[in-house]
Design a protein around this motif. Structure first.
Motif, PDB file in Angstrom:
ATOM      1  N   MET A   1       0.868  -1.173   0.000  1.00  0.00           N
ATOM      2  CA  MET A   1       0.000   0.000   0.000  1.00  0.00           C
ATOM      3  C   MET A   1       0.906   1.223   0.000  1.00  0.00           C
ATOM      4  SD  MET A   1      -3.266   1.558   0.760  1.00  0.00           S
ATOM      5  CE  MET A   1      -4.265   0.158   0.847  1.00  0.00           C
ATOM      6  N   ALA A   2       0.570   2.171  -0.836  1.00  0.00           N
ATOM      7  CA  ALA A   2       1.343   3.396  -0.973  1.00  0.00           C
ATOM      8  C   ALA A   2       0.809   4.480  -0.032  1.00  0.00           C
ATOM      9  CB  ALA A   2       1.268   3.880  -2.418  1.00  0.00           C
ATOM     10  N   ASP A   3       1.491   5.615  -0.032  1.00  0.00           N
ATOM     11  CA  ASP A   3       1.062   6.752   0.786  1.00  0.00           C
ATOM     12  C   ASP A   3       0.208   7.733   0.003  1.00  0.00           C
ATOM     13  OD1 ASP A   3       2.368   5.839   3.053  1.00  0.00           O
ATOM     14  OD2 ASP A   3       4.254   6.752   2.434  1.00  0.00           O
ATOM     15  N   GLY A   4       0.065   7.512  -1.299  1.00  0.00           N
ATOM     16  CA  GLY A   4      -0.711   8.422  -2.125  1.00  0.00           C
ATOM     17  C   GLY A   4      -1.435   7.690  -3.230  1.00  0.00           C
ATOM     18  N   PHE A   5      -2.339   8.417  -3.854  1.00  0.00           N
ATOM     19  CA  PHE A   5      -3.155   7.824  -4.915  1.00  0.00           C
ATOM     20  C   PHE A   5      -3.408   8.869  -5.988  1.00  0.00           C
ATOM     21  CE2 PHE A   5      -7.585   6.736  -6.408  1.00  0.00           C
ATOM     22  CZ  PHE A   5      -7.196   5.671  -7.192  1.00  0.00           C
ATOM     23  N   PHE A   6      -3.258   8.466  -7.237  1.00  0.00           N
ATOM     24  CA  PHE A   6      -3.504   9.319  -8.390  1.00  0.00           C
ATOM     25  C   PHE A   6      -4.666   8.730  -9.187  1.00  0.00           C
ATOM     26  CE2 PHE A   6       0.956   9.599  -7.333  1.00  0.00           C
ATOM     27  CZ  PHE A   6       1.199  10.966  -7.353  1.00  0.00           C
ATOM     28  N   PRO A   7      -5.892   9.088  -8.863  1.00  0.00           N
ATOM     29  CA  PRO A   7      -7.019   8.520  -9.606  1.00  0.00           C
ATOM     30  C   PRO A   7      -6.994   8.980 -11.061  1.00  0.00           C
ATOM     31  CG  PRO A   7      -7.779  10.249  -8.124  1.00  0.00           C
ATOM     32  CD  PRO A   7      -6.314  10.058  -7.865  1.00  0.00           C
ATOM     33  N   MET A   8      -7.123   8.056 -11.943  1.00  0.00           N
ATOM     34  CA  MET A   8      -7.123   8.366 -13.371  1.00  0.00           C
ATOM     35  C   MET A   8      -8.566   8.384 -13.875  1.00  0.00           C
ATOM     36  SD  MET A   8      -4.014   8.930 -13.657  1.00  0.00           S
ATOM     37  CE  MET A   8      -3.654   9.131 -15.369  1.00  0.00           C
ATOM     38  N   CYS A   9      -9.357   9.229 -13.249  1.00  0.00           N
ATOM     39  CA  CYS A   9     -10.759   9.350 -13.605  1.00  0.00           C
ATOM     40  C   CYS A   9     -11.206  10.777 -13.312  1.00  0.00           C
ATOM     41  CB  CYS A   9     -11.604   8.346 -12.829  1.00  0.00           C
ATOM     42  SG  CYS A   9     -11.447   8.484 -11.042  1.00  0.00           S
ATOM     43  N   ALA A  10     -12.373  11.096 -13.772  1.00  0.00           N
ATOM     44  CA  ALA A  10     -12.939  12.420 -13.530  1.00  0.00           C
ATOM     45  C   ALA A  10     -13.491  12.486 -12.103  1.00  0.00           C
ATOM     46  CB  ALA A  10     -14.051  12.705 -14.532  1.00  0.00           C
ATOM     47  N   PRO A  11     -13.638  13.693 -11.576  1.00  0.00           N
ATOM     48  CA  PRO A  11     -14.198  13.845 -10.232  1.00  0.00           C
ATOM     49  C   PRO A  11     -15.725  13.801 -10.234  1.00  0.00           C
ATOM     50  CG  PRO A  11     -13.574  15.980 -11.071  1.00  0.00           C
ATOM     51  CD  PRO A  11     -13.166  14.967 -12.113  1.00  0.00           C
ATOM     52  N   ASP A  12     -16.253  12.757 -10.847  1.00  0.00           N
ATOM     53  CA  ASP A  12     -17.705  12.584 -10.950  1.00  0.00           C
ATOM     54  C   ASP A  12     -18.135  11.464 -10.010  1.00  0.00           C
ATOM     55  OD1 ASP A  12     -16.682  10.349 -12.213  1.00  0.00           O
ATOM     56  OD2 ASP A  12     -17.358  10.925 -14.206  1.00  0.00           O
ATOM     57  N   ASP A  13     -19.291  10.886 -10.226  1.00  0.00           N
ATOM     58  CA  ASP A  13     -19.762   9.806  -9.352  1.00  0.00           C
ATOM     59  C   ASP A  13     -18.801   8.618  -9.362  1.00  0.00           C
ATOM     60  OD1 ASP A  13     -21.969  11.242  -8.530  1.00  0.00           O
ATOM     61  OD2 ASP A  13     -23.313  10.354 -10.024  1.00  0.00           O
ATOM     62  N   THR A  14     -18.240   8.302 -10.527  1.00  0.00           N
ATOM     63  CA  THR A  14     -17.262   7.214 -10.602  1.00  0.00           C
ATOM     64  C   THR A  14     -16.037   7.552  -9.776  1.00  0.00           C
ATOM     65  OG1 THR A  14     -18.023   6.537 -12.792  1.00  0.00           O
ATOM     66  CG2 THR A  14     -15.794   5.863 -12.151  1.00  0.00           C
ATOM     67  N   GLY A  15     -15.556   8.789  -9.900  1.00  0.00           N
ATOM     68  CA  GLY A  15     -14.401   9.219  -9.115  1.00  0.00           C
ATOM     69  C   GLY A  15     -14.662   9.128  -7.619  1.00  0.00           C
ATOM     70  N   LYS A  16     -15.851   9.544  -7.209  1.00  0.00           N
ATOM     71  CA  LYS A  16     -16.213   9.451  -5.787  1.00  0.00           C
ATOM     72  C   LYS A  16     -16.182   8.004  -5.321  1.00  0.00           C
ATOM     73  CE  LYS A  16     -19.181  13.501  -5.897  1.00  0.00           C
ATOM     74  NZ  LYS A  16     -20.562  14.000  -5.852  1.00  0.00           N
ATOM     75  N   GLU A  17     -16.721   7.112  -6.157  1.00  0.00           N
ATOM     76  CA  GLU A  17     -16.743   5.696  -5.811  1.00  0.00           C
ATOM     77  C   GLU A  17     -15.330   5.120  -5.729  1.00  0.00           C
ATOM     78  OE1 GLU A  17     -18.377   1.542  -7.736  1.00  0.00           O
ATOM     79  OE2 GLU A  17     -19.548   3.362  -8.073  1.00  0.00           O
TER      80      GLU A  17
END
Length: 92
Positions: A1-17
């Motif tokens: 497990m890392a200390d950070g996360f780079f979501p490769m998605c938009a900040p929409d409902d999918t991003g929230k999930e």
């Protein structure tokens, strides 16, 4: 497990999930989900209003940082990418 996360998605409902899932995984691994640093991303496609909307959405998701990208645009010369980044900065 890392200390950070780079979501490769938009900040929409999918991003929230996605963020909720990653934070749940952190908790299941015995980590404090609040310690997980998240960096959202805005691709400079669409209009400046779209960019600002994404910025606000990432802020509402309480990410620690937001990076800006131009790789998915139709820009072809380095100067065009630099100008797009400058334009984003001016709009803020």
């Amino acid at each position: 497990m890392a200390d950070g996360f780079f979501p490769m998605c938009a900040p929409d409902d999918t991003g929230k999930e996605v963020l909720a899932t990653v934070k749940r995984y952190a908790a299941e691994a015995g980590r404090n989900p609040a310690d997980l640093q998240v960096e959202g991303r805005i691709e400079l496609t669409g209009s400046p209003e779209d960019w600002l909307g994404q910025m606000k959405a990432w802020e509402e998701l309480e990410v620690e940082a937001i990076s800006i990208g131009t790789a998915r645009t139709d820009l072809s010369r380095p100067e065009e990418h630099i100008e797009a980044l400058k334009r984003f900065r001016e709009i803020l």
